[in-house]
Design a protein around this motif. Structure first.
Motif, PDB file in Angstrom:
ATOM      1  N   ASP A  43       0.829  -1.207   0.000  1.00  0.00           N
ATOM      2  CA  ASP A  43       0.000   0.000   0.000  1.00  0.00           C
ATOM      3  C   ASP A  43       0.863   1.256   0.000  1.00  0.00           C
ATOM      4  OD1 ASP A  43      -2.328  -1.457  -0.019  1.00  0.00           O
ATOM      5  OD2 ASP A  43      -2.675  -1.300   2.137  1.00  0.00           O
ATOM      6  N   ILE A  46       2.196   1.719  -3.500  1.00  0.00           N
ATOM      7  CA  ILE A  46       1.137   2.205  -4.388  1.00  0.00           C
ATOM      8  C   ILE A  46       0.890   3.686  -4.142  1.00  0.00           C
ATOM      9  CG2 ILE A  46      -1.338   2.071  -4.895  1.00  0.00           C
ATOM     10  CD1 ILE A  46      -1.153  -0.948  -4.339  1.00  0.00           C
ATOM     11  N   VAL A  69      -4.579   4.530   0.645  1.00  0.00           N
ATOM     12  CA  VAL A  69      -4.587   3.177   0.082  1.00  0.00           C
ATOM     13  C   VAL A  69      -4.656   2.163   1.213  1.00  0.00           C
ATOM     14  CG1 VAL A  69      -3.414   1.515  -1.405  1.00  0.00           C
ATOM     15  CG2 VAL A  69      -3.156   3.975  -1.846  1.00  0.00           C
ATOM     16  N   GLY A  72      -4.753  -2.213  -1.403  1.00  0.00           N
ATOM     17  CA  GLY A  72      -4.919  -1.987  -2.833  1.00  0.00           C
ATOM     18  C   GLY A  72      -6.157  -1.200  -3.206  1.00  0.00           C
ATOM     19  N   VAL A  74      -7.911   2.194  -3.378  1.00  0.00           N
ATOM     20  CA  VAL A  74      -7.499   3.596  -3.377  1.00  0.00           C
ATOM     21  C   VAL A  74      -8.701   4.499  -3.107  1.00  0.00           C
ATOM     22  CG1 VAL A  74      -6.549   5.472  -4.774  1.00  0.00           C
ATOM     23  CG2 VAL A  74      -5.606   3.155  -4.977  1.00  0.00           C
ATOM     24  N   ALA A  93      -5.033   6.634 -11.117  1.00  0.00           N
ATOM     25  CA  ALA A  93      -5.036   5.666 -10.014  1.00  0.00           C
ATOM     26  C   ALA A  93      -5.131   4.239 -10.538  1.00  0.00           C
ATOM     27  CB  ALA A  93      -6.190   5.967  -9.062  1.00  0.00           C
ATOM     28  N   TRP A  94      -5.998   4.029 -11.513  1.00  0.00           N
ATOM     29  CA  TRP A  94      -6.157   2.677 -12.065  1.00  0.00           C
ATOM     30  C   TRP A  94      -4.912   2.213 -12.812  1.00  0.00           C
ATOM     31  CZ3 TRP A  94      -9.163  -0.988 -10.646  1.00  0.00           C
ATOM     32  CH2 TRP A  94     -10.454  -0.738 -10.168  1.00  0.00           C
ATOM     33  N   VAL A  99      -3.355  -1.850  -7.811  1.00  0.00           N
ATOM     34  CA  VAL A  99      -4.624  -1.238  -7.411  1.00  0.00           C
ATOM     35  C   VAL A  99      -5.770  -2.205  -7.686  1.00  0.00           C
ATOM     36  CG1 VAL A  99      -6.275   0.603  -7.940  1.00  0.00           C
ATOM     37  CG2 VAL A  99      -3.835   1.126  -7.692  1.00  0.00           C
ATOM     38  N   VAL A 102     -10.924   1.612  -6.840  1.00  0.00           N
ATOM     39  CA  VAL A 102     -10.758   3.056  -6.675  1.00  0.00           C
ATOM     40  C   VAL A 102     -12.094   3.653  -6.251  1.00  0.00           C
ATOM     41  CG1 VAL A 102     -10.186   5.252  -7.773  1.00  0.00           C
ATOM     42  CG2 VAL A 102      -8.929   3.178  -8.409  1.00  0.00           C
TER      43      VAL A 102
END
Length: 201
Positions: A43, A46, A69, A72, A74, A93-94, A99, A102
Protein backbone atom coordinates in the motif's frame (compact mmCIF):
# COMPACT_ATOMS: atom_id res chain seq x y z
CA UNK A 1 -27.90 16.64 13.32
CA UNK A 2 -24.70 15.31 11.83
CA UNK A 3 -24.87 12.50 9.31
CA UNK A 4 -22.62 9.49 8.92
CA UNK A 5 -22.51 7.59 5.65
CA UNK A 6 -20.95 4.16 5.54
CA UNK A 7 -19.90 2.75 2.19
CA UNK A 8 -18.06 -0.16 3.78
CA UNK A 9 -19.61 -1.98 6.73
CA UNK A 10 -23.29 -1.41 7.35
CA UNK A 11 -23.49 0.51 10.61
CA UNK A 12 -25.63 3.58 11.15
CA UNK A 13 -24.64 6.36 13.52
CA UNK A 14 -25.97 9.87 13.92
CA UNK A 15 -24.66 12.61 16.15
CA UNK A 16 -26.18 15.90 17.19
CA UNK A 17 -24.05 18.94 17.84
CA UNK A 18 -20.72 20.05 16.43
CA UNK A 19 -18.51 17.36 14.98
CA UNK A 20 -15.03 17.92 13.67
CA UNK A 21 -12.47 15.61 12.28
CA UNK A 22 -9.66 16.05 9.86
CA UNK A 23 -6.95 14.17 8.10
CA UNK A 24 -5.66 11.59 10.52
CA UNK A 25 -3.37 8.89 9.27
CA UNK A 26 -2.06 6.02 11.31
CA UNK A 27 0.94 4.92 9.29
CA UNK A 28 3.39 2.12 9.71
CA UNK A 29 3.29 -1.55 10.59
CA UNK A 30 2.59 -2.95 14.04
CA UNK A 31 1.55 -6.21 15.63
CA UNK A 32 -1.97 -4.83 15.98
CA UNK A 33 -2.40 -3.93 12.33
CA UNK A 34 -5.06 -6.00 10.59
CA UNK A 35 -3.27 -5.80 7.25
CA UNK A 36 -0.37 -8.14 6.71
CA UNK A 37 3.11 -6.63 6.64
CA UNK A 38 3.27 -7.36 2.91
CA UNK A 39 -0.03 -5.59 2.27
CA UNK A 40 1.01 -2.57 4.33
CA UNK A 41 4.28 -2.23 2.42
CA UNK A 42 2.51 -2.72 -0.91
CA UNK A 43 0.00 0.00 0.00
CA UNK A 44 2.85 2.37 0.81
CA UNK A 45 4.44 1.69 -2.58
CA UNK A 46 1.14 2.20 -4.39
CA UNK A 47 0.56 5.46 -2.52
CA UNK A 48 4.02 6.79 -3.36
CA UNK A 49 3.70 5.86 -7.03
CA UNK A 50 0.22 7.34 -7.29
CA UNK A 51 1.21 10.61 -5.64
CA UNK A 52 4.22 10.86 -7.95
CA UNK A 53 2.08 10.23 -11.04
CA UNK A 54 -0.47 12.84 -9.99
CA UNK A 55 2.26 15.44 -9.50
CA UNK A 56 3.93 14.50 -12.80
CA UNK A 57 0.69 14.68 -14.81
CA UNK A 58 0.37 17.37 -17.46
CA UNK A 59 -2.75 18.60 -15.65
CA UNK A 60 -1.74 20.62 -12.54
CA UNK A 61 -5.30 20.40 -11.22
CA UNK A 62 -4.77 16.79 -10.11
CA UNK A 63 -1.48 17.41 -8.29
CA UNK A 64 -3.22 18.26 -5.03
CA UNK A 65 -5.57 15.28 -4.93
CA UNK A 66 -5.28 13.45 -1.61
CA UNK A 67 -4.85 9.68 -1.68
CA UNK A 68 -5.28 6.86 0.81
CA UNK A 69 -4.59 3.18 0.08
CA UNK A 70 -5.68 0.15 2.07
CA UNK A 71 -5.09 -3.37 0.70
CA UNK A 72 -4.92 -1.99 -2.83
CA UNK A 73 -8.18 -0.04 -2.48
CA UNK A 74 -7.50 3.60 -3.38
CA UNK A 75 -9.51 6.47 -1.93
CA UNK A 76 -9.27 9.78 -3.82
CA UNK A 77 -10.19 12.98 -1.97
CA UNK A 78 -10.05 16.72 -2.44
CA UNK A 79 -11.42 19.37 -4.77
CA UNK A 80 -10.70 20.08 -8.44
CA UNK A 81 -12.03 22.74 -10.83
CA UNK A 82 -13.62 20.40 -13.39
CA UNK A 83 -15.27 16.96 -13.56
CA UNK A 84 -12.65 16.05 -16.17
CA UNK A 85 -9.95 16.55 -13.54
CA UNK A 86 -11.61 14.04 -11.22
CA UNK A 87 -11.84 11.54 -14.08
CA UNK A 88 -8.16 12.02 -14.92
CA UNK A 89 -7.13 11.43 -11.30
CA UNK A 90 -9.14 8.22 -11.23
CA UNK A 91 -7.64 7.07 -14.54
CA UNK A 92 -4.15 7.64 -13.14
CA UNK A 93 -5.04 5.67 -10.01
CA UNK A 94 -6.16 2.68 -12.06
CA UNK A 95 -2.87 2.75 -13.98
CA UNK A 96 -0.83 1.97 -10.86
CA UNK A 97 0.12 -1.73 -10.52
CA UNK A 98 -1.49 -3.40 -7.54
CA UNK A 99 -4.62 -1.24 -7.41
CA UNK A 100 -7.70 -3.40 -6.79
CA UNK A 101 -10.38 -0.72 -6.51
CA UNK A 102 -10.76 3.06 -6.67
CA UNK A 103 -13.26 5.10 -4.67
CA UNK A 104 -13.45 8.59 -6.16
CA UNK A 105 -14.68 11.15 -3.62
CA UNK A 106 -13.12 14.15 -5.39
CA UNK A 107 -15.41 17.19 -5.50
CA UNK A 108 -15.47 18.78 -8.98
CA UNK A 109 -16.09 22.50 -8.99
CA UNK A 110 -15.15 22.80 -5.35
CA UNK A 111 -12.49 24.96 -3.79
CA UNK A 112 -10.78 25.24 -0.42
CA UNK A 113 -9.51 28.53 0.90
CA UNK A 114 -6.35 28.72 2.96
CA UNK A 115 -8.50 29.26 6.02
CA UNK A 116 -10.53 26.13 5.29
CA UNK A 117 -7.39 24.05 4.79
CA UNK A 118 -5.98 25.26 8.10
CA UNK A 119 -9.29 24.51 9.79
CA UNK A 120 -9.27 20.98 8.38
CA UNK A 121 -5.72 20.50 9.62
CA UNK A 122 -6.74 21.60 13.08
CA UNK A 123 -9.63 19.16 13.06
CA UNK A 124 -7.21 16.47 11.92
CA UNK A 125 -5.04 17.01 14.95
CA UNK A 126 -8.08 16.74 17.21
CA UNK A 127 -9.18 13.56 15.46
CA UNK A 128 -5.75 11.98 15.82
CA UNK A 129 -5.81 12.66 19.53
CA UNK A 130 -9.32 11.24 19.82
CA UNK A 131 -8.45 8.03 17.97
CA UNK A 132 -5.37 7.39 20.06
CA UNK A 133 -7.13 8.08 23.34
CA UNK A 134 -10.45 6.30 22.82
CA UNK A 135 -10.65 2.99 24.66
CA UNK A 136 -11.37 -0.06 22.53
CA UNK A 137 -9.95 1.41 19.30
CA UNK A 138 -6.66 0.49 17.62
CA UNK A 139 -5.81 3.64 15.60
CA UNK A 140 -3.20 1.87 13.44
CA UNK A 141 -6.05 0.39 11.40
CA UNK A 142 -7.71 3.67 10.42
CA UNK A 143 -7.01 6.80 8.42
CA UNK A 144 -9.05 9.96 8.67
CA UNK A 145 -9.09 12.78 6.14
CA UNK A 146 -11.17 15.95 6.31
CA UNK A 147 -12.15 17.98 3.24
CA UNK A 148 -14.33 21.04 3.76
CA UNK A 149 -15.51 19.72 7.11
CA UNK A 150 -16.43 16.27 5.78
CA UNK A 151 -14.60 13.45 7.53
CA UNK A 152 -13.64 10.45 5.41
CA UNK A 153 -12.81 7.37 7.46
CA UNK A 154 -10.86 4.57 5.80
CA UNK A 155 -9.26 1.30 6.88
CA UNK A 156 -10.14 -2.07 8.40
CA UNK A 157 -12.17 -2.88 11.50
CA UNK A 158 -11.97 -6.21 13.35
CA UNK A 159 -15.70 -6.20 14.05
CA UNK A 160 -18.83 -4.07 13.90
CA UNK A 161 -18.55 -3.11 17.56
CA UNK A 162 -15.17 -1.42 17.11
CA UNK A 163 -16.32 0.31 13.94
CA UNK A 164 -19.28 1.66 15.89
CA UNK A 165 -16.90 3.02 18.53
CA UNK A 166 -14.70 4.63 15.88
CA UNK A 167 -17.55 6.34 14.02
CA UNK A 168 -19.10 7.53 17.26
CA UNK A 169 -15.78 8.92 18.48
CA UNK A 170 -15.21 10.70 15.18
CA UNK A 171 -18.71 12.15 15.16
CA UNK A 172 -18.06 13.87 18.48
CA UNK A 173 -14.93 15.74 17.39
CA UNK A 174 -15.69 19.43 17.22
CA UNK A 175 -15.92 20.79 13.68
CA UNK A 176 -16.97 17.75 11.65
CA UNK A 177 -20.07 18.39 9.59
CA UNK A 178 -20.43 14.91 8.15
CA UNK A 179 -18.72 11.53 8.49
CA UNK A 180 -18.34 9.22 5.49
CA UNK A 181 -16.96 5.77 6.29
CA UNK A 182 -15.22 3.59 3.72
CA UNK A 183 -14.04 1.16 6.40
CA UNK A 184 -14.42 -2.55 5.67
CA UNK A 185 -14.82 -5.25 8.27
CA UNK A 186 -12.05 -7.82 8.31
CA UNK A 187 -14.40 -10.55 7.05
CA UNK A 188 -15.82 -8.43 4.20
CA UNK A 189 -15.41 -10.36 0.91
CA UNK A 190 -14.66 -7.09 -0.92
CA UNK A 191 -11.33 -6.75 0.87
CA UNK A 192 -9.17 -8.58 -1.66
CA UNK A 193 -11.55 -8.49 -4.62
CA UNK A 194 -10.21 -6.82 -7.76
CA UNK A 195 -12.81 -4.57 -9.35
CA UNK A 196 -12.99 -3.23 -12.89
CA UNK A 197 -12.63 0.47 -13.73
CA UNK A 198 -16.02 2.12 -14.05
CA UNK A 199 -15.24 5.77 -14.65
CA UNK A 200 -18.46 7.63 -15.32
CA UNK A 201 -18.49 11.30 -14.42
Amino acid sequence: MKSIFLTGALIAVTACGPVAIAGVTAAGVSDNQLRSTEEALSDTQINLRLDAQLVAADNPNVAGVQTRVNEGRVLLLGTVPRPADAIEAETIAWSIPGVRAVVNEIEPGGTRSTGTVLRDVGIANSARFRLVNTEGIDPINYTVTVVNGVLHLNGLAPDAAELQRVTTAMSTVSGVEQVVSHVLLIDDPRRLRTESPAISR
